[in-house]
Design an enzyme around this catalytic site. Structure first.
Site, short mmCIF file in Angstrom:
data_model
loop_
_atom_site.label_atom_id
_atom_site.label_comp_id
_atom_site.label_asym_id
_atom_site.label_seq_id
_atom_site.Cartn_x
_atom_site.Cartn_y
_atom_site.Cartn_z
N GLY A 167 1.47 2.95 -2.62
CA GLY A 167 1.01 3.82 -3.71
C GLY A 167 1.53 3.32 -5.06
O GLY A 167 1.67 4.09 -6.01
N LYS A 168 1.77 2.00 -5.14
CA LYS A 168 2.28 1.41 -6.39
C LYS A 168 1.32 1.66 -7.54
O LYS A 168 1.74 1.98 -8.65
CB LYS A 168 2.49 -0.11 -6.22
N SER B 84 5.31 12.26 -4.81
CA SER B 84 3.85 12.29 -4.93
C SER B 84 3.25 13.05 -3.75
O SER B 84 3.59 12.78 -2.60
CB SER B 84 3.33 10.85 -4.98
N VAL B 85 2.37 14.01 -4.06
CA VAL B 85 1.81 14.86 -3.01
C VAL B 85 0.27 14.79 -2.97
O VAL B 85 -0.37 15.65 -2.38
CB VAL B 85 2.28 16.32 -3.17
N GLY C 130 -4.58 -4.38 -3.73
CA GLY C 130 -5.58 -3.36 -4.05
C GLY C 130 -4.79 -2.14 -4.48
O GLY C 130 -4.13 -1.52 -3.66
N HIS C 131 -4.79 -1.84 -5.77
CA HIS C 131 -3.97 -0.76 -6.31
C HIS C 131 -4.89 0.37 -6.77
O HIS C 131 -5.74 0.17 -7.63
CB HIS C 131 -3.10 -1.27 -7.46
N ASN D 50 -5.30 -10.25 -3.43
CA ASN D 50 -4.98 -9.67 -2.11
C ASN D 50 -4.52 -8.23 -2.31
O ASN D 50 -4.58 -7.42 -1.40
CB ASN D 50 -3.90 -10.50 -1.37
N LYS E 127 2.74 10.14 -0.69
CA LYS E 127 1.98 10.60 0.48
C LYS E 127 2.75 11.60 1.34
O LYS E 127 2.54 11.68 2.55
CB LYS E 127 1.46 9.41 1.30
N THR F 279 -8.30 -3.36 -0.11
CA THR F 279 -8.92 -4.65 -0.41
C THR F 279 -9.92 -5.05 0.66
O THR F 279 -11.03 -5.48 0.37
CB THR F 279 -7.82 -5.73 -0.58
N THR F 280 -9.54 -4.90 1.93
CA THR F 280 -10.40 -5.40 3.01
C THR F 280 -11.05 -4.29 3.82
O THR F 280 -11.88 -4.57 4.68
CB THR F 280 -9.57 -6.29 3.97
N ASP G 12 0.81 -1.22 0.00
CA ASP G 12 0.00 0.00 0.00
C ASP G 12 0.84 1.27 0.00
O ASP G 12 0.45 2.30 0.55
CB ASP G 12 -0.97 0.01 1.20
N GLN H 19 1.95 -6.15 -3.17
CA GLN H 19 2.39 -6.23 -1.78
C GLN H 19 3.66 -5.39 -1.58
O GLN H 19 3.83 -4.39 -2.25
CB GLN H 19 2.61 -7.69 -1.33
N THR I 260 -5.92 -11.67 3.78
CA THR I 260 -7.05 -11.02 3.13
C THR I 260 -8.21 -12.01 2.91
O THR I 260 -9.27 -11.61 2.44
CB THR I 260 -6.63 -10.42 1.78
P1 GDP Z 1 -0.80 0.22 -3.54
O1 GDP Z 1 -1.38 -1.05 -3.03
O2 GDP Z 1 0.67 0.31 -3.30
O3 GDP Z 1 -1.17 0.49 -4.97
O4 GDP Z 1 -1.44 1.38 -2.66
P2 GDP Z 1 -3.01 1.53 -2.30
O5 GDP Z 1 -3.74 1.98 -3.49
O6 GDP Z 1 -3.52 0.31 -1.60
O7 GDP Z 1 -2.94 2.64 -1.17
C1 GDP Z 1 -2.39 3.89 -1.41
C2 GDP Z 1 -3.46 4.95 -1.08
O8 GDP Z 1 -2.87 6.22 -1.03
C3 GDP Z 1 -4.54 5.04 -2.14
O9 GDP Z 1 -5.74 5.40 -1.53
C4 GDP Z 1 -4.04 6.16 -3.05
O10 GDP Z 1 -5.08 6.81 -3.74
C5 GDP Z 1 -3.41 7.08 -2.03
N1 GDP Z 1 -2.27 7.87 -2.50
C6 GDP Z 1 -1.27 7.51 -3.36
N2 GDP Z 1 -0.34 8.48 -3.44
C7 GDP Z 1 -0.76 9.47 -2.61
C8 GDP Z 1 -0.20 10.74 -2.21
O11 GDP Z 1 0.87 11.14 -2.65
N3 GDP Z 1 -0.91 11.46 -1.31
C9 GDP Z 1 -2.10 11.04 -0.78
N4 GDP Z 1 -2.71 11.80 0.10
N5 GDP Z 1 -2.65 9.86 -1.14
C10 GDP Z 1 -1.97 9.09 -2.02
P1 IMO Z 2 -0.91 -4.26 -2.19
O1 IMO Z 2 -0.46 -4.83 -3.51
C1 IMO Z 2 -0.98 -4.59 2.14
C2 IMO Z 2 -1.06 -8.64 3.82
C3 IMO Z 2 -2.34 -9.05 4.54
C4 IMO Z 2 -1.75 -9.98 5.58
C5 IMO Z 2 -0.64 -10.68 4.81
C6 IMO Z 2 -1.01 -12.05 4.24
O2 IMO Z 2 -2.21 -3.56 -2.26
O3 IMO Z 2 0.18 -3.45 -1.56
P2 IMO Z 2 -2.52 -12.81 2.19
O4 IMO Z 2 -3.99 -12.61 1.92
O5 IMO Z 2 -1.63 -12.27 1.13
O6 IMO Z 2 -2.19 -14.22 2.52
O7 IMO Z 2 -2.25 -11.96 3.53
O8 IMO Z 2 -0.29 -9.82 3.76
N1 IMO Z 2 -1.27 -8.15 2.44
C7 IMO Z 2 -1.19 -6.87 2.08
N2 IMO Z 2 -1.02 -5.76 2.83
N3 IMO Z 2 -1.07 -4.50 0.81
C8 IMO Z 2 -1.22 -5.60 0.05
O9 IMO Z 2 -1.19 -5.57 -1.30
C9 IMO Z 2 -1.32 -6.86 0.68
N4 IMO Z 2 -1.50 -8.13 0.25
C10 IMO Z 2 -1.44 -8.90 1.32
O10 IMO Z 2 -2.97 -7.94 5.13
O11 IMO Z 2 -1.16 -9.25 6.62
MG MG Z 3 -2.91 -1.70 -1.79
#
Ligand code: GDP
Ligand code: IMO
Ligand code: MG
Length: 429
Positions: A15-16, A413-414, A40-41, A38, A331, A300-301, A13, A224, A129
């Site tokens: 911000g990939k 990223s801001v 959530g991008h 698992n 962020k 995701t969850t 999470d 992840q 997840t």
């Molecule tokens: P990922 O799994 O690495 O793709 O990250 P996620 O999408 O799960 O979580 C990142 C969260 O931060 C999402 O809600 C994005 O919309 C948000 N986000 C990403 N970059 C920034 C940033 O620079 N600033 C803020 N405030 N939010 C951001």
């Molecule tokens: P993205 O790609 C954050 C965490 C779960 C749990 C552990 C094992 O969005 O960054 P699993 O269901 O994979 O067997 O769970 O890994 N987890 C993540 N945490 N971002 C994710 O993906 C994750 N995918 C799995 O919360 O702790």
């Molecule tokens: Mg994510």
């Protein structure tokens, strides 16, 4: 020609999704190489938020999107995602979206085993997840998994299901106390998924090689984060795949010489969803500030993400494990409003300073973070689009990360929107 791997450096999470969506503009092909739904991008384009779990985050840029052999694919989720995207006018036909013949298919018994095991573990649970990811990778390694190529061959699907289901039902009923799965029901359901997905199923390695041979640029999208890696993460509080950059090769069938750079995505602080160690975790009002200002809920969850300071021990671990050539810091806006910001530069273990990440969770549990304190900033930086206009303390924070990691910051990223980004050095151009 550049082919860049983008991975998470922390616990996911980072911000990939945003960074992949942004850089996909300069790539021709985007390929996911591990994990499953698992992940959530999140991508935010023109105010509209799209969360992708399986479809590569290059889809909104209209790029060829591939799901590699290293991914575990829940066909119901993939179809749902394709329908959702197509409903938004994003083309997801067999020309835009392809899935590896060799990708493992997530089956209902794997999801049920995942959930029932967590329930049985009670307070010792991993906090998965519940998507069946671990059991799907287990079956892959145990050589009883079902691959996409088996899914689209009805006879093969039935033979494989008949061979594996008795053992799974025994485990579900007799050990985990869960309901068994009916063979005919899943056979019918999965045959209907197969009909829909068959035109998308190809040999991804061949597609990627052909693209590279034509001089097209490839972006490898990690899921992840490095510290959720099955080998290098905080085992057993990890996911069940290799999340590090090296797996980009294995997970879609290319050799290491094809990768020209590795970008690590770093949240300006640290978060973690689920259980497991987290040395720089905050349990005070600063932690709550980051959680609420950063809207730190799992994509995701929906679970609340635990929050803490940036940890250079884990970032430097990621630098080494992934061979990072550039960083994307995300962020950064969330840290605004704090008078002081801390950076964990080492751990103290039994009075000794440690700057490498311990393998033993017992040792890790006794590690105390050692902090360096830097001045924060009060300004809202979310609308700034030029590095030179960032408050001096923001620039100093970024320079400190560069100095401590030895890796250049290429993207800042801001905000969540695609355009709330400063690209200082584009690895694709
Ligand atoms: P990922 O799994 O690495 O793709 O990250 P996620 O999408 O799960 O979580 C990142 C969260 O931060 C999402 O809600 C994005 O919309 C948000 N986000 C990403 N970059 C920034 C940033 O620079 N600033 C803020 N405030 N939010 C951001
Ligand atoms: P993205 O790609 C954050 C965490 C779960 C749990 C552990 C094992 O969005 O960054 P699993 O269901 O994979 O067997 O769970 O890994 N987890 C993540 N945490 N971002 C994710 O993906 C994750 N995918 C799995 O919360 O702790
Ligand atoms: Mg994510």
């Amino acid at each position: 020609m550049a082919n860049i791997v983008i991975i998470g450096t922390q616990w996911g999470d980072e911000g990939k999704g945003k960074i992949v969506d942004l850089l996909a503009e300069h790539a021709d092909v985007v390929v996911r190489f591990q994990g499953g739904n698992n992940a959530g991008h999140t991508m935010v384009v023109a105010g509209e938020k799209v969360i992708s779990h399986l479809v590569p985050s290059g889809i909104l840029q209209g790029k060829t999107c591939l799901i590699g052999n290293g991914v575990v694919v829940d066909p119901a989720v993939l179809i749902e995602e394709m329908d959702y995207l197509q409903g938004k006018g994003v083309p997801c036909g067999p020309q835009q979206l392809m899935v590896s013949e060799r990708a493992q298919v997530i089956m209902p018994y794997q999801r049920e085993i995942d959930k029932a095991r967590e329930l049985k573990k009670g307070k010792d649970k991993i906090g998965t997840t519940g998507r069946g990811i671990g059991p799907a990778y287990e079956d892959k390694v145990a050589r009883c998994g079902i691959r996409m190529v088996d899914l689209i061959d009805p006879q093969s699907l039935d033979e494989k299901l008949a061979a594996v289901l008795p053992e799974k039902n025994f485990l579900l009923e007799k050990f985990l106390g869960a309901a068994p799965i009916d063979l005919n029901t899943i056979s019918e359901q999965y045959k209907s998924f197969a009909k829909r997905l068959a035109p998308h199923v190809v040999d991804i390695s061949v597609v990627v090689h052909r693209a590279m041979g034509q001089g097209r640029q490839v972006l490898f999208e990690g899921a992840q984060g490095t510290h959720l890696d099955i080998d290098h993460g905080t085992y057993p509080f990890v996911t069940s795949s290799n999340t590090v950059s090296g797996n980009a090769c294995c997970g879609c069938g290319v050799g290491p010489k094809d990768v020209t750079g590795v970008m690590g995505v770093v949240k300006a602080y640290t978060t973690r969803v689920g259980a497991g160690p987290f040395p720089s975790e905050l349990f005070d009002e600063v932690g709550e500030y980051l959680q609420s200002k950063g809207a730190e809920f799992g994509s995701t969850t929906g679970r609340k993400r635990r929050c803490g300071w940036l940890d250079m021990v884990i970032l430097n671990n990621a630098v080494r494990l992934n061979g990072l050539t550039g960083l994307a810091i995300t962020k950064l806006d969330v840290l605004g409003g704090l008078d002081q910001i801390k950076i964990c530069t080492a751990y103290r273990y039994k009075g000794r300073l440690m700057d490498t990440f311990p393998s033993s969770l017992k040792v890790l549990a006794e590690c105390e973070p050692v902090y360096e304190t830097v001045d924060g900033w009060r300004e809202d930086i979310s609308q700034i689009s030029e590095y030179g206009r960032l408050p001096v303390n923001v620039q100093k924070y970024l320079q400190r990360i560069e100095a401590l990691s030895g890796v250049p910051v290429q993207i800042v990223s801001v905000g969540a929107q695609r355009d709330q980004t400063m690209v200082l050095d584009n690895p694709f151009v």
